[in-house]
Design an enzyme around this catalytic site. Structure first.
Site, PDB file in Angstrom:
ATOM      1  CE1 TYR A  47      26.038  -1.748 -42.481  1.00 38.19           C
ATOM      2  CE2 TYR A  47      24.704   0.206 -42.836  1.00 38.19           C
ATOM      3  CZ  TYR A  47      25.011  -1.101 -43.141  1.00 38.19           C
ATOM      4  OH  TYR A  47      24.297  -1.754 -44.118  1.00 38.19           O
ATOM      5  CB  ILE A 224      19.558   2.305 -49.610  1.00 40.70           C
ATOM      6  CG1 ILE A 224      19.859   0.788 -49.573  1.00 40.70           C
ATOM      7  CG2 ILE A 224      18.158   2.575 -49.070  1.00 40.70           C
ATOM      8  CD1 ILE A 224      20.020   0.236 -48.167  1.00 40.70           C
ATOM      9  CE  LYS A 226      29.652   3.370 -49.229  1.00 40.91           C
ATOM     10  NZ  LYS A 226      31.091   3.666 -49.486  1.00 40.91           N
ATOM     11  CB  SER A 235      24.282  12.802 -59.918  1.00 41.58           C
ATOM     12  OG  SER A 235      25.076  11.817 -59.288  1.00 41.58           O
ATOM     13  CG  ASN A 236      23.506   8.562 -56.443  1.00 41.53           C
ATOM     14  OD1 ASN A 236      23.902   8.376 -57.584  1.00 41.53           O
ATOM     15  ND2 ASN A 236      24.165   8.129 -55.381  1.00 41.53           N
TER      16      ASN A 236
END
Length: 272
Positions: A47, A224, A226, A235-236
């Site tokens: 990443y 997980i 993103k 909100s997640n």
């Protein structure tokens, strides 16, 4: 926050994925996530953002021991000596003495036996550089082979309502493994599902929240998602004040259509 236990490890059921997040954008969203209450951060050598995450954790003021941190080995560096060197570099970038979980990011495309990679990872674990060993993007056949050579905690795979992972979930139950769901909201496609929207209205939640709840209500699954959007980040995380019924869980599970969104040219043969 829901905490799931695997052996002697306690793992937050919801984490933050960081693929395609870089620089100050990555650092700032990780900082915001930690301030909201996230304690599970996922990254990878590939990443290119380990240094950004290291800066965020250092600046957060939160004890390193309170954060479950995962990184992944580059799939082109899976020889034993390469594993040791890659991990040393990751730890330097992350500004930490250890990671909680180290994964093989993708199965080797260069014929490196998984046994060789796992033996090096076990050396890192013995040295205290990692707390647990896992794999990512492993098919049932590849996972079976890996389990012969090491105590595997996790298989991180694409998993959402439109892509069932039935056999891997069975193996997770049989072997007390964790399935970490990446791409858990199918890049937002869950918001177009009439079934999920209907269930969301019932609970006064968003379709994305319903989907994440569906995932973490499964015994061996963590998710997980993103995001670089601060509102989505909040909100997640707002999924711990309700539960889905068994009927609702089954309705969402019935949406499978074999939709795979992540399928690079170096991916394994998924049906194996």
């Amino acid at each position: 926050m829901i905490i799931k236990t695997f052996g002697d490890l306690k793992i937050p059921a919801l984490g933050l994925g960081t693929w395609r997040l870089n620089g100050n954008t990555c650092k700032n969203i990780v900082l915001q996530a930690l301030n909201i209450g996230y304690r599970h951060i996922d990254t990878a050598d590939a990443y290119g953002n380990e240094q950004d995450i290291g800066r965020a954790i250092a600046q957060s003021g939160i004890s390193r021991d309170d954060i479950f941190l995962t990184t992944k080995l580059p799939w082109e560096k899976l020889r034993g000596n390469e594993v040791i060197a890659a991990m040393r570099q990751s730890l330097d970038k992350l500004q930490t003495q250890y990671t909680n979980l180290l994964l093989i990011h993708w199965p080797s495309t260069q014929g490196v036996p998984v046994k060789e990679t796992l033996e090096a990872m076990q050396m890192l674990k013995a040295d205290g550089k990692i707390r647990a060993i896992g794999v990512s993007n492993f098919t049932p056949t590849l996972l079976t082979e890996a389990l012969k050579h090491a105590n595997i905690l996790c298989n991180q795979v694409e998993y959402h309502p439109f892509l069932a992972q039935s056999r891997l979930l069975e193996m997770a139950t049989e072997n007390e493994l964790m399935i970490t769901a990446y791409c858990p909201i199918a890049r937002g496609k869950v918001s177009d599902s009439e079934t999920i929207k209907e269930i969301a209205e019932t609970h006064d939640k968003l379709p994305t929240q319903i989907t994440l709840r569906w995932l973490i209500q499964q015994k061996n699954v963590v998710a997980i998602p993103k995001t670089a959007n601060p509102e989505h980040l909040k909100s997640n995380f707002d999924i711990f004040d309700f539960e889905l019924s068994e009927a609702e869980m089954n309705r969402i599970s019935g949406l499978n259509q074999g939709l795979r969104l992540i399928d690079p040219e170096f991916a394994p043969h998924w049906e194996s």
